[in-house]
Scaffold this motif. Structure first.
Motif, PDB file in Angstrom:
ATOM      1  N   ARG A 166       0.714  -1.013   0.289  1.00 21.42           N
ATOM      2  CA  ARG A 166      -0.103  -0.184   0.657  1.00 21.42           C
ATOM      3  C   ARG A 166       1.084   0.806  -0.474  1.00 21.42           C
ATOM      4  NH1 ARG A 166      -2.635  -0.067   5.680  1.00 21.42           N
ATOM      5  NH2 ARG A 166      -0.589   0.291   7.528  1.00 21.42           N
ATOM      6  N   VAL A 167       0.061   1.982  -0.529  1.00 18.99           N
ATOM      7  CA  VAL A 167       0.607   3.706  -0.248  1.00 18.99           C
ATOM      8  C   VAL A 167      -0.333   4.569   0.220  1.00 18.99           C
ATOM      9  CG1 VAL A 167       1.135   5.594  -2.031  1.00 18.99           C
ATOM     10  CG2 VAL A 167       1.640   3.366  -2.099  1.00 18.99           C
ATOM     11  N   ALA A 168       0.817   5.215   1.194  1.00 10.36           N
ATOM     12  CA  ALA A 168       0.073   6.194   2.263  1.00 10.36           C
ATOM     13  C   ALA A 168       0.821   7.655   1.953  1.00 10.36           C
ATOM     14  CB  ALA A 168       0.024   5.357   3.711  1.00 10.36           C
ATOM     15  N   TYR A 169      -0.916   8.234   1.642  1.00  8.38           N
ATOM     16  CA  TYR A 169      -0.395   9.547   1.924  1.00  8.38           C
ATOM     17  C   TYR A 169      -0.885  10.287   3.026  1.00  8.38           C
ATOM     18  CZ  TYR A 169      -1.509  14.284  -0.134  1.00  8.38           C
ATOM     19  OH  TYR A 169      -1.563  15.720  -0.128  1.00  8.38           O
ATOM     20  N   GLN A 170      -0.095  11.030   3.381  1.00  4.04           N
ATOM     21  CA  GLN A 170      -0.290  11.657   4.617  1.00  4.04           C
ATOM     22  C   GLN A 170      -0.411  12.817   4.195  1.00  4.04           C
ATOM     23  OE1 GLN A 170       1.174   8.624   7.432  1.00  4.04           O
ATOM     24  NE2 GLN A 170       2.566   9.083   6.698  1.00  4.04           N
ATOM     25  N   PRO A 171      -0.456  13.741   3.977  1.00  2.00           N
ATOM     26  CA  PRO A 171      -0.939  15.292   3.812  1.00  2.00           C
ATOM     27  C   PRO A 171      -0.032  16.397   4.763  1.00  2.00           C
ATOM     28  CG  PRO A 171      -3.293  14.917   3.723  1.00  2.00           C
ATOM     29  CD  PRO A 171      -2.382  13.768   4.283  1.00  2.00           C
ATOM     30  N   GLY A 172       0.674  17.105   4.651  1.00  2.00           N
ATOM     31  CA  GLY A 172       1.208  18.198   6.421  1.00  2.00           C
ATOM     32  C   GLY A 172       1.995  17.375   7.274  1.00  2.00           C
ATOM     33  N   ASN A 173       1.753  15.988   7.000  1.00  2.00           N
ATOM     34  CA  ASN A 173       3.568  15.354   7.612  1.00  2.00           C
ATOM     35  C   ASN A 173       4.507  15.074   6.622  1.00  2.00           C
ATOM     36  OD1 ASN A 173       1.049  14.104   8.869  1.00  2.00           O
ATOM     37  ND2 ASN A 173       1.318  12.276   8.841  1.00  2.00           N
ATOM     38  N   GLN A 174       5.990  14.690   7.660  1.00  2.00           N
ATOM     39  CA  GLN A 174       7.081  15.291   7.169  1.00  2.00           C
ATOM     40  C   GLN A 174       7.266  14.077   6.445  1.00  2.00           C
ATOM     41  OE1 GLN A 174       8.136  18.457   7.628  1.00  2.00           O
ATOM     42  NE2 GLN A 174       9.907  17.069   7.362  1.00  2.00           N
ATOM     43  N   GLN A 175       6.976  12.952   6.651  1.00  2.00           N
ATOM     44  CA  GLN A 175       6.867  11.953   5.431  1.00  2.00           C
ATOM     45  C   GLN A 175       5.881  11.241   5.101  1.00  2.00           C
ATOM     46  OE1 GLN A 175       7.941   8.418   7.737  1.00  2.00           O
ATOM     47  NE2 GLN A 175      10.644   8.354   6.737  1.00  2.00           N
ATOM     48  N   GLY A 176       5.230  12.498   4.058  1.00  2.00           N
ATOM     49  CA  GLY A 176       4.507  12.890   2.687  1.00  2.00           C
ATOM     50  C   GLY A 176       3.259  11.481   2.297  1.00  2.00           C
ATOM     51  N   LEU A 177       4.550  10.089   2.137  1.00  2.00           N
ATOM     52  CA  LEU A 177       4.055   9.122   1.354  1.00  2.00           C
ATOM     53  C   LEU A 177       5.192   8.084   2.170  1.00  2.00           C
ATOM     54  CD1 LEU A 177       4.276  10.555  -2.783  1.00  2.00           C
ATOM     55  CD2 LEU A 177       1.902   9.936  -0.821  1.00  2.00           C
ATOM     56  N   LEU A 178       4.740   7.588   2.463  1.00  2.00           N
ATOM     57  CA  LEU A 178       4.692   5.825   2.374  1.00  2.00           C
ATOM     58  C   LEU A 178       4.710   4.224   1.661  1.00  2.00           C
ATOM     59  CD1 LEU A 178       4.263   6.099   6.405  1.00  2.00           C
ATOM     60  CD2 LEU A 178       6.068   6.448   5.825  1.00  2.00           C
ATOM     61  N   LEU A 179       5.777   3.863   1.667  1.00  2.00           N
ATOM     62  CA  LEU A 179       4.804   2.933   0.315  1.00  2.00           C
ATOM     63  C   LEU A 179       4.964   1.369   1.835  1.00  2.00           C
ATOM     64  CD1 LEU A 179       4.721   0.978  -1.809  1.00  2.00           C
ATOM     65  CD2 LEU A 179       7.122   0.821  -2.435  1.00  2.00           C
ATOM     66  N   GLN A 180       4.295   0.839   1.933  1.00  2.00           N
ATOM     67  CA  GLN A 180       4.652  -0.104   2.714  1.00  2.00           C
ATOM     68  C   GLN A 180       4.521  -1.508   2.792  1.00  2.00           C
ATOM     69  OE1 GLN A 180       1.788   1.902   5.495  1.00  2.00           O
ATOM     70  NE2 GLN A 180       3.132   2.370   6.883  1.00  2.00           N
ATOM     71  N   LYS A 181       4.729  -2.699   3.477  1.00  2.00           N
ATOM     72  CA  LYS A 181       4.405  -4.264   3.390  1.00  2.00           C
ATOM     73  C   LYS A 181       2.886  -4.407   4.120  1.00  2.00           C
ATOM     74  CE  LYS A 181       6.457  -7.009   4.546  1.00  2.00           C
ATOM     75  NZ  LYS A 181       8.093  -7.989   4.907  1.00  2.00           N
ATOM     76  N   VAL A 182       1.721  -4.929   4.580  1.00  2.00           N
ATOM     77  CA  VAL A 182       1.200  -5.298   5.775  1.00  2.00           C
ATOM     78  C   VAL A 182       0.363  -6.413   5.505  1.00  2.00           C
ATOM     79  CG1 VAL A 182      -0.995  -4.717   6.863  1.00  2.00           C
ATOM     80  CG2 VAL A 182      -0.202  -2.873   4.899  1.00  2.00           C
ATOM     81  N   THR A 183       1.596  -7.033   6.852  1.00  2.00           N
ATOM     82  CA  THR A 183       0.833  -8.527   6.619  1.00  2.00           C
ATOM     83  C   THR A 183       0.036  -9.052   7.808  1.00  2.00           C
ATOM     84  OG1 THR A 183       3.076  -8.840   7.814  1.00  2.00           O
ATOM     85  CG2 THR A 183       3.198  -9.438   5.252  1.00  2.00           C
ATOM     86  N   ALA A 184       0.176 -10.793   8.451  1.00  2.00           N
ATOM     87  CA  ALA A 184      -0.489 -10.855   9.498  1.00  2.00           C
ATOM     88  C   ALA A 184       0.957 -10.071  10.811  1.00  2.00           C
ATOM     89  CB  ALA A 184      -0.944 -12.212  10.238  1.00  2.00           C
ATOM     90  N   SER A 185       2.087  -9.542  10.661  1.00  2.00           N
ATOM     91  CA  SER A 185       2.349  -9.794  12.136  1.00  2.00           C
ATOM     92  C   SER A 185       2.786  -7.910  11.682  1.00  2.00           C
ATOM     93  CB  SER A 185       4.201  -9.693  11.740  1.00  2.00           C
ATOM     94  OG  SER A 185       3.844 -10.894  10.989  1.00  2.00           O
ATOM     95  N   GLY A 186       1.588  -6.892  10.908  1.00  2.00           N
ATOM     96  CA  GLY A 186       1.688  -5.119  11.114  1.00  2.00           C
ATOM     97  C   GLY A 186       2.613  -5.680   9.408  1.00  2.00           C
ATOM     98  N   ALA A 187       2.027  -3.682   9.889  1.00  2.00           N
ATOM     99  CA  ALA A 187       2.836  -2.577   8.450  1.00  2.00           C
ATOM    100  C   ALA A 187       4.378  -2.472   8.642  1.00  2.00           C
ATOM    101  CB  ALA A 187       1.807  -1.323   8.389  1.00  2.00           C
ATOM    102  N   THR A 188       4.569  -2.534   7.273  1.00  2.00           N
ATOM    103  CA  THR A 188       6.078  -2.432   7.689  1.00  2.00           C
ATOM    104  C   THR A 188       6.599  -1.108   6.595  1.00  2.00           C
ATOM    105  OG1 THR A 188       6.747  -4.248   8.348  1.00  2.00           O
ATOM    106  CG2 THR A 188       8.586  -4.092   7.777  1.00  2.00           C
ATOM    107  N   THR A 189       7.237  -0.022   7.047  1.00  2.00           N
ATOM    108  CA  THR A 189       7.660   0.786   6.226  1.00  2.00           C
ATOM    109  C   THR A 189       8.832   0.314   5.172  1.00  2.00           C
ATOM    110  OG1 THR A 189       6.224   2.765   6.707  1.00  2.00           O
ATOM    111  CG2 THR A 189       7.609   2.975   5.284  1.00  2.00           C
ATOM    112  N   LEU A 190       8.241   0.398   3.518  1.00  2.00           N
ATOM    113  CA  LEU A 190       9.609  -0.166   2.726  1.00  2.00           C
ATOM    114  C   LEU A 190      10.065   0.483   2.541  1.00  2.00           C
ATOM    115  CD1 LEU A 190       7.400  -3.176   0.640  1.00  2.00           C
ATOM    116  CD2 LEU A 190       8.868  -3.637   3.070  1.00  2.00           C
ATOM    117  N   GLY A 191       9.305   1.850   2.095  1.00  2.00           N
ATOM    118  CA  GLY A 191      10.371   3.223   1.882  1.00  2.00           C
ATOM    119  C   GLY A 191       9.484   4.462   2.292  1.00  2.00           C
ATOM    120  N   ALA A 192      10.052   5.502   1.675  1.00  2.00           N
ATOM    121  CA  ALA A 192       9.120   7.060   2.123  1.00  2.00           C
ATOM    122  C   ALA A 192       9.729   7.425   2.080  1.00  2.00           C
ATOM    123  CB  ALA A 192       9.235   7.093   4.075  1.00  2.00           C
ATOM    124  N   TYR A 193       8.945   9.288   1.362  1.00  2.00           N
ATOM    125  CA  TYR A 193       9.392  10.387   0.780  1.00  2.00           C
ATOM    126  C   TYR A 193       9.195  10.948   2.595  1.00  2.00           C
ATOM    127  CZ  TYR A 193       9.026  14.262  -1.749  1.00  2.00           C
ATOM    128  OH  TYR A 193       9.215  15.619  -1.946  1.00  2.00           O
TER     129      TYR A 193
END
Length: 156
Positions: free
Chosen positions: A61-88
């Protein structure tokens, strides 16, 4: 088409702080997925995921977070939770009333990229989710968004 033509499943809590909609669709594991949307407010996030499994337990998933210091996150989500693979690392503010594109691409080698309006924002690699995907999930976490179009194309 199913997602935007309201043939998908829709879920919304009573508080209107969270809303999710999904549609089942057989999708390839290598893809280019583009979401065209307009954003109104500089708060509340938008998440667009391609998922695997009946309960969407595995996602990219891509998470758009307007106004945040990390405005975009690329994440993998599994049963263990969300892991950030990369961020803007920087604010991404698309609240100008104009349509914008966020595109996520994944190759057969697991190389993933995210672009915003054609400009490179995130690069990462992940090969842990294998096999075809089962649908698209969009989550609104308290913002005002107008989804104009979602396209998923197999990557050649």
């Amino acid at each position: 088409g199913n997602l935007l033509n309201q043939q998908g499943q829709q879920q919304q809590t009573a508080s209107a702080q969270y809303a999710a909609i999904y549609t089942k669709a057989k999708l390839p594991s290598t893809f280019t997925a583009t979401t065209k949307f307009t954003s109104k407010d500089r708060y509340g996030g938008l998440q667009v995921a391609l998922y695997q499994g009946a309960s969407a337990q595995n996602q990219y998933r891509v998470a758009y977070q307007p106004g945040n210091q990390q405005g975009l996150l690329l994440q993998k989500v599994t049963a263990s939770g969300a892991t950030t693979l990369g961020a803007y690392n920087g604010a991404v503010n698309l609240e100008d009333g104009q349509p914008h594109d966020i595109t996520m691409t994944r190759t057969s080698a697991g190389k993933m990229t995210v672009t915003v309006d054609g400009q490179s924002a995130i690069s990462a690699t992940d090969t842990s989710i294998t096999g075809d995907l089962d649908g698209i999930l969009i989550t609104n976490v308290g913002g005002s968004y107008w989804i104009r179009e979602i396209t998923v194309k197999p990557l050649q």
